[in-house]
Enzyme design. Structure first.
Site, PDB file in Angstrom:
ATOM      1  N   ASP A 188      -4.988 -45.034 -19.253  1.00  0.00           N
ATOM      2  CA  ASP A 188      -4.254 -44.885 -18.006  1.00  0.00           C
ATOM      3  C   ASP A 188      -2.990 -45.729 -18.080  1.00  0.00           C
ATOM      4  O   ASP A 188      -3.031 -46.872 -18.539  1.00  0.00           O
ATOM      5  CB  ASP A 188      -5.134 -45.393 -16.855  1.00  0.00           C
ATOM      6  CG  ASP A 188      -5.257 -44.396 -15.730  1.00  0.00           C
ATOM      7  OD1 ASP A 188      -4.220 -44.099 -15.101  1.00  0.00           O
ATOM      8  OD2 ASP A 188      -6.379 -43.922 -15.466  1.00  0.00           O
ATOM      9  N   HIS A 234     -12.291 -40.000 -10.095  1.00  0.00           N
ATOM     10  CA  HIS A 234     -12.712 -41.239  -9.421  1.00  0.00           C
ATOM     11  C   HIS A 234     -12.113 -41.389  -8.028  1.00  0.00           C
ATOM     12  O   HIS A 234     -12.411 -42.362  -7.349  1.00  0.00           O
ATOM     13  CB  HIS A 234     -12.312 -42.423 -10.296  1.00  0.00           C
ATOM     14  CG  HIS A 234     -10.815 -42.517 -10.465  1.00  0.00           C
ATOM     15  ND1 HIS A 234     -10.078 -41.550 -11.139  1.00  0.00           N
ATOM     16  CD2 HIS A 234      -9.927 -43.402 -10.005  1.00  0.00           C
ATOM     17  CE1 HIS A 234      -8.807 -41.871 -11.090  1.00  0.00           C
ATOM     18  NE2 HIS A 234      -8.672 -42.984 -10.414  1.00  0.00           N
ATOM     19  N   ASP A 235     -11.252 -40.474  -7.607  1.00  0.00           N
ATOM     20  CA  ASP A 235     -10.598 -40.583  -6.299  1.00  0.00           C
ATOM     21  C   ASP A 235     -11.171 -39.635  -5.249  1.00  0.00           C
ATOM     22  O   ASP A 235     -10.684 -39.611  -4.114  1.00  0.00           O
ATOM     23  CB  ASP A 235      -9.096 -40.272  -6.422  1.00  0.00           C
ATOM     24  CG  ASP A 235      -8.333 -41.373  -7.126  1.00  0.00           C
ATOM     25  OD1 ASP A 235      -8.785 -42.534  -7.090  1.00  0.00           O
ATOM     26  OD2 ASP A 235      -7.279 -41.075  -7.704  1.00  0.00           O
ATOM     27  N   ASP A 272      -0.436 -42.585 -14.022  1.00  0.00           N
ATOM     28  CA  ASP A 272      -0.801 -42.745 -12.624  1.00  0.00           C
ATOM     29  C   ASP A 272       0.406 -42.552 -11.701  1.00  0.00           C
ATOM     30  O   ASP A 272       1.477 -43.117 -11.958  1.00  0.00           O
ATOM     31  CB  ASP A 272      -1.356 -44.168 -12.445  1.00  0.00           C
ATOM     32  CG  ASP A 272      -1.985 -44.392 -11.087  1.00  0.00           C
ATOM     33  OD1 ASP A 272      -2.990 -43.741 -10.788  1.00  0.00           O
ATOM     34  OD2 ASP A 272      -1.445 -45.214 -10.314  1.00  0.00           O
ATOM     35  N   GLU A 275       0.019 -37.738 -13.200  1.00  0.00           N
ATOM     36  CA  GLU A 275      -0.742 -37.546 -11.968  1.00  0.00           C
ATOM     37  C   GLU A 275       0.171 -37.848 -10.806  1.00  0.00           C
ATOM     38  O   GLU A 275       1.089 -38.658 -10.930  1.00  0.00           O
ATOM     39  CB  GLU A 275      -1.931 -38.509 -11.951  1.00  0.00           C
ATOM     40  CG  GLU A 275      -2.870 -38.316 -10.776  1.00  0.00           C
ATOM     41  CD  GLU A 275      -2.823 -39.408  -9.719  1.00  0.00           C
ATOM     42  OE1 GLU A 275      -3.711 -39.431  -8.862  1.00  0.00           O
ATOM     43  OE2 GLU A 275      -1.878 -40.225  -9.726  1.00  0.00           O
TER      44      GLU A 275
HETATM   45  O1  ISL Z   1      -7.131 -40.898  -3.753  1.00  0.00           O
HETATM   46  C1  ISL Z   1      -6.300 -40.228  -3.179  1.00  0.00           C
HETATM   47  C2  ISL Z   1      -6.630 -39.662  -1.921  1.00  0.00           C
HETATM   48  O2  ISL Z   1      -7.746 -40.272  -1.444  1.00  0.00           O
HETATM   49  C3  ISL Z   1      -4.989 -39.971  -3.755  1.00  0.00           C
HETATM   50  O3  ISL Z   1      -4.013 -39.813  -2.806  1.00  0.00           O
HETATM   51  C4  ISL Z   1      -4.636 -41.105  -4.693  1.00  0.00           C
HETATM   52  O4  ISL Z   1      -4.370 -42.251  -3.966  1.00  0.00           O
HETATM   53  C5  ISL Z   1      -3.427 -40.751  -5.468  1.00  0.00           C
HETATM   54  O5  ISL Z   1      -3.675 -39.580  -6.133  1.00  0.00           O
HETATM   55  C6  ISL Z   1      -3.113 -41.810  -6.463  1.00  0.00           C
HETATM   56  O6  ISL Z   1      -4.219 -42.151  -7.225  1.00  0.00           O
HETATM   57  C7  ISL Z   1      -4.016 -43.004  -8.301  1.00  0.00           C
HETATM   58  O7  ISL Z   1      -3.249 -44.145  -7.967  1.00  0.00           O
HETATM   59  C8  ISL Z   1      -3.834 -45.059  -7.044  1.00  0.00           C
HETATM   60  C9  ISL Z   1      -5.276 -45.426  -7.409  1.00  0.00           C
HETATM   61  O8  ISL Z   1      -5.878 -46.072  -6.341  1.00  0.00           O
HETATM   62  C10 ISL Z   1      -6.079 -44.208  -7.772  1.00  0.00           C
HETATM   63  O9  ISL Z   1      -7.369 -44.576  -8.177  1.00  0.00           O
HETATM   64  C11 ISL Z   1      -5.341 -43.489  -8.848  1.00  0.00           C
HETATM   65  O10 ISL Z   1      -6.046 -42.401  -9.382  1.00  0.00           O
HETATM   66  C12 ISL Z   1      -2.965 -46.278  -7.050  1.00  0.00           C
HETATM   67  O11 ISL Z   1      -2.756 -46.725  -8.351  1.00  0.00           O
END
Ligand code: ISL
Ligand code: CA
Length: 553
Positions: free
Chosen positions: A98, A328-329, A199, A255
């Site tokens: 990541d 994981h989100d 990310d 992402e």
């Molecule tokens: O999880 C989401 C909605 O509940 C998404 O909006 C998410 O916050 C977004 O896609 C970004 O996610 C990524 O960056 C975040 C981190 O918390 C997430 O785990 C990661 O996948 C901040 O770094």
């Protein structure tokens, strides 16, 4: 379509905190992953995507990085990582890490220097602004609740953080910041990794006017109009590609919220030299209301199917897609798109069939291969995720009915996907001999790897079968795609074909039987895979049945 290793790959996503704990401190770690490499290899996947394992104060479980070149001691440190990478390669697998460079941790030395004074050479590594009318510079709200601006009395200014206040946004306008980041990327490629999942890459270029959001409570609108796809995003990505990505045989997947049908090709069109793939969220946000995740609306199945058609149509011949139904989100894929009670086994397999027969690179999230489900912890103190906890606090402040909100937490919390991997029916699901950092889902006695290993009908073995089938049928990777029943309220039926072969996939997204009334010559096909004992008539689908048919040549 040009062929590439990363197009044909199946990726297995690991959330390291929750995968396997080797030393009993309750936290999953790299030696734990090493001990499961034979298992991972046995799935038939090609690539491991490892969520962040760098040094981090863990305000957002590793998505707040304090040293980009160091592996966290909690996960086993650098020696463990080197061993992991060597063993992954030794098994013929690849490793994608990541890259979290929209923001750093506030404990990163750049930020610690930056906040010291307005003259710090690191001041411009982040976004600092004076307040307005005794408040923050604008009305933006963070992804994780509250203002995106945090006041720092040391210099009497605010800094920008689109996520938590421990995740200050890096200032990509500053060429020194960009160079630092490219150096980090280069460092990891030199160390031998095979790619990056980037990310929230859609957020790195800011709209420097920092204009107020017109509807701050409308989450999606604000993302699209203020946060994502800023004016220099593609310039930055092309620069990164030229400076470092293009020098290695690696893969990249970006992402980010705000990536949609209209702008995706700017990121992934082959001819633009930016990224290989992006993750979009059109199907994942499908049940979000205007207020976002904690304002859910009913899932629209016809729209769900339309998302797959539209994206395939948009990317075909030009870019490449990524196919996923969970990470994981989000809450667990079977609990969202399938049925996690009576038909858990059937619907988990059916969703596996969907995932593994679409065009694009497939991403399987840990635990989905055994049909892990959402969890419903009784207390908010059982939850850990910062997004969940902040939403809870906000709801409390608004005076909401907290019993009702608890139901929302059960449905939507990111912790649904973060409970420990369920290895066996021993204490803590075999994840840890200590106290896990987050509770194990109590259903581990029924749902675990050890039980499914020897059972040829298990979800786990169905995944293996589907992955192997995809590998042997390149038509499922590269072939064309057509939805055969876009308006049907519960049938997902599609066709995949190339010059040499043709497959039909019929999926019943409901708990009642249905007749797949589609106009096709079924006699020309034979059943290749079904998630149930194959019935006589492939058109009659039992609840959550999935059938893959292949044209008889
Ligand atoms: O999880 C989401 C909605 O509940 C998404 O909006 C998410 O916050 C977004 O896609 C970004 O996610 C990524 O960056 C975040 C981190 O918390 C997430 O785990 C990661 O996948 C901040 O770094
Ligand atoms: Ca550990």
């Amino acid at each position: 379509m040009k062929k590439a290793w990363w197009k044909e790959a199946v990726v297995y996503q690991i959330y390291p905190r929750s995968y396997m704990d080797s030393n009993g401190d309750g936290v999953g770690d790299i030696p734990g992953i090493i001990s499961k490499l034979d298992y991972i290899k046995s799935l038939g996947v090609d690539i491991i995507w490892l969520c962040p394992v760098y040094e981090s104060p863990n305000d957002d479980n590793g998505y707040d990085i304090s040293d980009y070149r160091k592996i966290s001691e909690e996960f086993g440190g650098d020696p463990a990582f080197d061993e992991l990478l060597e063993k992954i390669h030794g098994k013929g697998l690849k490793l994608v890490m990541d890259l979290v460079v929209n923001h750093s941790s506030d404990e990163h030395e750049w930020f610690e220097e930056s906040r010291k004074s307005k003259d710090s050479p690191y001041r411009d590594y982040y976004f600092w602004k004076p307040g307005k009318d005794n408040g923050p510079p604008n009305n933006w709200t963070s992804f994780f609740s509250g203002s995106t601006w945090e006041y720092d009395s040391r210099t009497d200014e605010y800094f920008l953080h689109l996520f938590t206040k421990k995740q200050p946004d890096l200032n990509w306008e500053n060429p020194k910041v960009r160079q630092e980041i490219y150096d980090v990327v280069d460092y990891w490629f030199k160390r031998g990794i095979d790619g990056f999942r980037m990310d929230v890459i859609s957020l790195i270029s800011k709209q420097l006017e920092f204009e107020d959001a017109s509807n701050p409570e409308n989450y999606e609108e604000t993302i699209k109009t203020r946060y994502a796809n800023g004016p220099r995003i593609h310039e930055f990505l092309q620069e990164m590609n030229k400076e470092v990505l293009s020098k290695y045989d690696i893969m990249t997947v970006g992402e980010g919220p705000g990536i949609d049908l209209d702008n995706a090709l700017f990121y992934v069109d082959d001819s633009r030299d930016e990224l290989n793939m992006v993750f979009h969220f059109d199907h994942m946000f499908i049940d979000n209301g205007p207020g976002g995740k904690y304002d859910p609306i009913e899932m629209n199945f016809i729209r769900f199917k339309e998302v797959f058609s539209q994206w395939d149509e948009r990317l075909k011949g030009k870019g490449w897609g990524s196919i996923f139904l969970g990470n994981h989100d989000f809450s667990r894929m079977v609990s969202r798109f399938g049925s996690d009670s009576e038909f858990r086994v059937e619907s988990s397999k059916m969703l596996a069939m969907l995932l593994l027969s679409m065009r694009g690179t497939v991403y399987v999230y840990q635990g989905d291969e055994i049909g892990m489900t959402n969890v419903a912890f009784p207390q908010i103190t059982d939850y850990n995720d910062v997004e969940t906890l902040n939403s809870w606090k906000e709801a409390e402040e608004r005076g909401e009915d907290m019993n009702a909100f608890m139901k929302l937490v059960h449905k939507q919390s990111r912790d649904n996907a973060r409970t420990p991997m369920q290895w066996d029916s021993s204490q803590n699901a075999g994840f840890s001999s200590g106290t896990p950092w987050i509770k194990v889902n109590p259903n581990y006695e029924e749902i675990n790897v050890a039980d499914q290993e020897p059972d040829s009908d298990s979800i786990l073995n169905f995944y293996r079968k589907m992955i192997a089938f995809r590998k042997n049928n390149p038509c499922l990777v590269y072939g064309d795609y057509q939805d055969l029943a876009p308006q049907h309220p519960s049938l997902f039926a599609f066709r995949r074909w190339d010059e040499d072969s043709e497959s039909l996939v019929l999926l019943n997204f409901s708990s009642t039987e249905l007749m797949a009334d589609i106009n096709l010559d079924f006699d020309k096909f034979e059943i290749a895979i079904s998630n149930m004992d194959e019935g006589a008539d492939p058109k009659l689908l039992l609840p959550w049945q999935g059938i893959l048919l292949k044209r008889i040549n």
